[in-house]
Design a protein around this motif. Structure first.
Motif, PDB file in Angstrom:
ATOM      1  N   VAL A  85       0.842  -1.203   0.000  1.00 54.46           N
ATOM      2  CA  VAL A  85       0.000   0.000   0.000  1.00 54.46           C
ATOM      3  C   VAL A  85       0.877   1.253   0.000  1.00 54.46           C
ATOM      4  N   LYS A  86       1.898   1.267   0.844  1.00 58.61           N
ATOM      5  CA  LYS A  86       2.808   2.419   0.914  1.00 58.61           C
ATOM      6  C   LYS A  86       3.537   2.622  -0.416  1.00 58.61           C
ATOM      7  N   ILE A  97      -6.794   2.650  -3.399  1.00 60.45           N
ATOM      8  CA  ILE A  97      -6.482   1.360  -2.788  1.00 60.45           C
ATOM      9  C   ILE A  97      -7.550   0.967  -1.776  1.00 60.45           C
ATOM     10  N   LEU A  98      -8.036  -0.267  -1.913  1.00 65.40           N
ATOM     11  CA  LEU A  98      -8.944  -0.878  -0.947  1.00 65.40           C
ATOM     12  C   LEU A  98      -8.261  -2.110  -0.376  1.00 65.40           C
ATOM     13  N   ALA A 115      -1.235   4.348   5.796  1.00 67.79           N
ATOM     14  CA  ALA A 115      -0.302   3.928   4.748  1.00 67.79           C
ATOM     15  C   ALA A 115      -0.711   4.458   3.372  1.00 67.79           C
ATOM     16  N   GLY A 116      -1.997   4.826   3.227  1.00 74.21           N
ATOM     17  CA  GLY A 116      -2.429   5.378   1.949  1.00 74.21           C
ATOM     18  C   GLY A 116      -3.663   4.745   1.349  1.00 74.21           C
ATOM     19  N   ALA A 117      -4.224   3.722   2.017  1.00 72.56           N
ATOM     20  CA  ALA A 117      -5.450   3.102   1.506  1.00 72.56           C
ATOM     21  C   ALA A 117      -6.634   4.047   1.708  1.00 72.56           C
ATOM     22  N   LYS A 118      -7.662   3.856   0.890  1.00 74.47           N
ATOM     23  CA  LYS A 118      -8.877   4.657   1.013  1.00 74.47           C
ATOM     24  C   LYS A 118     -10.030   3.848   1.593  1.00 74.47           C
ATOM     25  N   GLY A 119      -9.749   2.578   1.931  1.00 71.00           N
ATOM     26  CA  GLY A 119     -10.801   1.765   2.512  1.00 71.00           C
ATOM     27  C   GLY A 119     -10.266   0.460   3.050  1.00 71.00           C
ATOM     28  N   TYR A 120     -11.048  -0.163   3.930  1.00 74.18           N
ATOM     29  CA  TYR A 120     -10.655  -1.432   4.554  1.00 74.18           C
ATOM     30  C   TYR A 120     -11.918  -2.259   4.711  1.00 74.18           C
ATOM     31  N   ILE A 121     -11.858  -3.506   4.255  1.00 73.71           N
ATOM     32  CA  ILE A 121     -13.021  -4.375   4.342  1.00 73.71           C
ATOM     33  C   ILE A 121     -12.570  -5.770   4.758  1.00 73.71           C
ATOM     34  N   MET A 122     -13.341  -6.408   5.623  1.00 71.87           N
ATOM     35  CA  MET A 122     -13.021  -7.756   6.066  1.00 71.87           C
ATOM     36  C   MET A 122     -13.444  -8.752   4.989  1.00 71.87           C
ATOM     37  N   LYS A 123     -12.645  -9.806   4.794  1.00 74.08           N
ATOM     38  CA  LYS A 123     -12.954 -10.791   3.761  1.00 74.08           C
ATOM     39  C   LYS A 123     -14.291 -11.482   4.012  1.00 74.08           C
ATOM     40  N   GLN A 124     -14.671 -11.600   5.281  1.00 76.25           N
ATOM     41  CA  GLN A 124     -15.924 -12.265   5.606  1.00 76.25           C
ATOM     42  C   GLN A 124     -17.121 -11.548   4.989  1.00 76.25           C
TER      43      GLN A 124
END
Length: 233
Positions: A85-86, A97-98, A115-124
């Motif tokens: 991501v960085k 970046i997601l 680090a620079g991502a615009k989103g975070y999602i759990m795989k579940q």
């Protein structure tokens, strides 16, 4: 406007956003790709199993089309997802970046955003939410779960940062990478090779881990790391 002109506008092909998927599990990549390629406004332009391959694929893609967004798994062989991501943010700032991960968002989501991502999602929840997350990010928004958004907003309202409940929250990104590999059973030399670092650097990280986690020796560090990795899986 003449009817012919209106018809031309309505039937004009819609520009699709190009998506890069970075995950070391081919089945996961295939599942996400099928989901994305069914949509009218996005398509998978390339796939990669690790960070090095991702950078190579971006170079290939950009020769014929521009990558708009990268879906990055946090746990990659070699260079971690967080380091990728960085790198992407530094070398390709135009790519959004997601992060898609199995790891606890309370520990990793803010690190990913920093680090620079615009989103975070759990795989579940990726199957249900990944398309929503992609569209949010491509429209200039940040995507987090309701729980994570509420947590961050509460910190802003309180004008303070709560003391993290987990000692792992105090670790640096590099230290977490080393802890993860210790928990997977890798020796110091193997960790150094995996992270492209010197043995001396890894030994320094191990010493810092013991100090920050309040562990007395290498045996306690390995036990802690194994238990932590198991709790994350």
């Amino acid at each position: 406007m003449p009817l012919a002109d209106r018809h031309q506008i309505s039937t004009a092909p819609r520009k699709k956003s190009n998506v890069l998927i970075v995950d070391d599990h081919p089945i996961v990549r295939q599942g996400i790709a099928q989901l994305i390629n069914r949509e009218d406004d996005m398509r998978v332009c390339c796939e990669a199993g690790d960070a090095d391959q991702a950078l190579e694929e971006i170079a290939k893609c950009d020769s014929c089309c521009n990558t708009d967004i990268a879906l990055v798994d946090m746990s990659l062989p070699g260079i971690s997802g967080l380091e990728l991501v960085k790198t992407l943010r530094s070398r390709f700032p135009e790519i959004q970046i997601l992060v898609i991960s199995t790891h606890d968002e309370s520990l990793y989501a803010e690190r990913a955003l920093r680090a620079g991502a615009k989103g975070y999602i759990m795989k579940q929840e990726a199957t249900a939410k990944v398309l929503i997350a992609i569209r949010h990010i491509l429209s200039g928004e940040v995507y987090l779960s309701e729980k994570m958004r509420s947590k961050i907003l509460q910190r802003i309202i309180d004008n303070r940062f709560e003391t993290p409940s987990s000692p792992v929250s105090h670790l640096s990104d590099k230290e977490i990478d080393v802890l993860r590999l210790i928990g997977k059973g890798l020796r110091t030399s193997e960790i150094a090779a995996e992270l492209s670092r010197s043995v001396k650097t890894v030994e320094a990280h191990r010493a810092n881990l013991k100090e920050k986690l309040g562990l007395k020796n290498a045996t306690e560090l390995v036990r802690f790391a194994v238990q932590w990795v198991e709790s994350e899986s």
